[in-house]
Design a protein around this motif. Sequence first.
Motif, mmCIF file in Angstrom:
data_model
loop_
_atom_site.group_PDB
_atom_site.id
_atom_site.type_symbol
_atom_site.label_atom_id
_atom_site.label_comp_id
_atom_site.label_asym_id
_atom_site.label_seq_id
_atom_site.Cartn_x
_atom_site.Cartn_y
_atom_site.Cartn_z
ATOM 1 N N SER A 33 0.820 -1.216 0.000
ATOM 2 C CA SER A 33 0.000 0.000 0.000
ATOM 3 C C SER A 33 0.851 1.261 0.000
ATOM 4 O O SER A 33 0.497 2.270 -0.623
ATOM 5 C CB SER A 33 -0.929 -0.005 1.213
ATOM 6 N N ALA A 34 1.988 1.224 0.693
ATOM 7 C CA ALA A 34 2.842 2.415 0.768
ATOM 8 C C ALA A 34 3.384 2.784 -0.605
ATOM 9 O O ALA A 34 3.428 3.958 -0.983
ATOM 10 C CB ALA A 34 3.993 2.168 1.740
ATOM 11 N N SER A 35 3.823 1.778 -1.370
ATOM 12 C CA SER A 35 4.361 2.050 -2.704
ATOM 13 C C SER A 35 3.273 2.541 -3.648
ATOM 14 O O SER A 35 3.513 3.418 -4.485
ATOM 15 C CB SER A 35 5.017 0.788 -3.271
ATOM 16 N N ILE A 36 2.076 1.954 -3.522
ATOM 17 C CA ILE A 36 0.957 2.397 -4.364
ATOM 18 C C ILE A 36 0.595 3.841 -4.022
ATOM 19 O O ILE A 36 0.357 4.671 -4.904
ATOM 20 C CB ILE A 36 -0.267 1.479 -4.178
ATOM 21 N N GLU A 37 0.569 4.154 -2.748
ATOM 22 C CA GLU A 37 0.253 5.516 -2.312
ATOM 23 C C GLU A 37 1.293 6.510 -2.837
ATOM 24 O O GLU A 37 0.959 7.641 -3.220
ATOM 25 C CB GLU A 37 0.200 5.569 -0.779
ATOM 26 N N ALA A 38 2.553 6.066 -2.856
ATOM 27 C CA ALA A 38 3.625 6.939 -3.334
ATOM 28 C C ALA A 38 3.471 7.264 -4.814
ATOM 29 O O ALA A 38 3.938 8.305 -5.285
ATOM 30 C CB ALA A 38 4.980 6.285 -3.075
ATOM 31 N N ASN A 39 2.811 6.366 -5.553
ATOM 32 C CA ASN A 39 2.610 6.581 -6.991
ATOM 33 C C ASN A 39 1.173 6.994 -7.312
ATOM 34 O O ASN A 39 0.704 6.797 -8.431
ATOM 35 C CB ASN A 39 2.963 5.301 -7.761
#
Length: 736
Positions: A414-420
């Motif tokens: 989720s953190a990586s998706i949120e970052a993008n």
Amino acid sequence: VDKTKELKKKLDEAIKELDEEALRLSANFYKRIRNKERENINQLNEIILEKKYVHVLQEKYKATGPSTVKSIRKELLDFPTHWNRNIEVFTSHLISDVQLIKFSARLQHFSDDAVNYTEKTYLISLDKNIEGFKTKISNLEKAIKAKDEKELINSDIILDEEIFLNSDLVVGNLVESIDESLKEISEEVVLMSAKSVNAIRDNQGKNVETEKLALRDITEYLVKKEFEDPIHEQIQLFYEQLKRAIGKLINGTNLIQSGLDNYATSSETVQLEEAIAHAKNEISESESQISTAQEAFVTELRDRKEGLKKALDINQIIEQLESLTQYVKQHKRRSGIARSFQRVNEVVGSKVNDGLNYFVQKQQDISAIKYKSQYGTAVSEQGRIADFMDAIQPKTELPFYYQQMYATTNYSDSASIEANKEELKKIHSAIKRIDEGVSGAILILGASGSGKSFLTTHVANYELKGKTYHVHPPVNNTRKKEDLLKSIQRATSVKGTAEEIMNSIPEKTTFVFQNIERWWIKAKDGHLLLDELAKLIAEFGSQHYFVMNTNIHAYQLMSEVSFIQDVVARSVILAPLTPAQIRESIWTRHQTGGLVAHINGVSEKHLSASKTTKFLNKFHHSSSGLIGVALNQWLASIEKIEDHDIYLNNPKTVEFPSIHKSELKNLIYQLFIHYSLTKKELVRLYGRENANWIERNVVMLESAGLITINERDAYYIKGIAKPYVENWLSELGFLK
């Protein structure tokens, strides 16, 4: 020479005894294996010789009918033929086994010779140099302590003996040993099949099945895979490590000599004492390096000898015949049935020797220090690159699952998706336009380590529905138009034209092209494949999804010469992440991994949130916000692991080392913008007249660990190093 002849004579005698023993064993084998069968045959013969053999047979063997008697009689008449055939097969089996044993013995003999030669030719001389250097340093320290000006001014620090490392002789002997030994292996033999070998006690006669096998080709493949290639690599690695050790010694002498020159003009010993301290450290590192390299070399040779012995067992070859035959065919296609190594870097060897010879001639001259300094820089570039690679690599072996969360592009959190999030909004907009009939591709751009591969994989796997095909350039990439069609055929497993394939698969199928710079070369007609891809997207870009990514610097160059930019429905540029985004991406993965972090000696359980945040922010600073770099730096910061506890230190800001040779800089630049290049493609870029320095520098970069080779024999910069290389090239002005 005499000792070598004596060893050869002993080896020949041992092999002769082995042949004789094999014949005795075979005679014994034939005798025992047929005893019981002969008894039965004799009984049957006695019965059949009687006039009323049918009656006697039926009386002795109650279930024997006329048809059975007829069958038995036929088998008895055929038995001599089967017996003769089987004798030949058994003999061929034993002969092949003896040939392979002799072959293996000769190569094992070569291994012993290689170790002895290296020790006598190089290691003993190295030890003498080190001991002599230590003595000279000790004498200098005494002179400094005694303030003996005359002794210091008259001192001249040079190595007692120059060592010219050249692996050509050892590699040449290996090639010669293999070539000569292969001649004694039968080209083709007929042996029992694996089924018959395993069932020989129960099924003989006509039931013995045979198979024809290309024994020499199989032996050549096995020896290349199990012995030749690994030993070649190990010899090269060993000699490179010895060269590094010698480089450290030369560097130490240069430093001390410069310190002595400074003393002669200033009468100050500070610089000289610092040089001596540094030289001592260089000597210690050299000794450790030589010891480790020697141990690894001997261990690898021993292991390879054992592995070769097992691989060349004739029964094992028969068991694996089907798969071995396929591998041999692939080997023929790829290497043209190569029967020997090409000489390892002949040009490099001759150039280094020429340079070292000149160094010896000028060593007593006043200009020697300058030459040494220049030469030391040249030979140490490989060492500096190797040290850089060591600095960015993980320092300890971590659980596979934990390492994969940081190293793979397939891990989605989720953190990586949120970052993008912002980039995904743009991609969703592009998908909507494509669904409405706009033909075009989605292109993800960014610097090395910015997360291009991750986002591309996420879009293909989670944002788009339907089947996904990953299209890669063919192994035998010719960079011609036909290569694109071949790659699509291979990815989809569908034959036909591009139009036929696109219309035969379900609509809204996703085609992923990772690193499209692989389909281009910065040379005449190097854009043909990109233009072919652009035509495909223009025609079918609304019927199917095309998701691509590439390095932003390579894309600038490709856009100038191709039409690829004209078919992009939406391009997304990945910017560096914020400190908060880097923190979340690292820490989310860590918490999922289930290990306990000890940060600078303190368990995460006892760290406040602010201290944890402060520590994680350091990864943003050291990575410049590049997520790929930050994740790799987290792994590199782990000093050790004990059970479920990992111990981390602060991340280090690492830079790619300074390179002085212009041709080497340019080679690294070409490998960077093209993603990967074969030697043939490098020659196409630089011209055939530069083939020698291409070979020299490619070998050096590979030995240093910066580049490696893929399945199509193309060299590429390792992903972990690319962000640092990109930053370095930008500073030099190669990248705009």
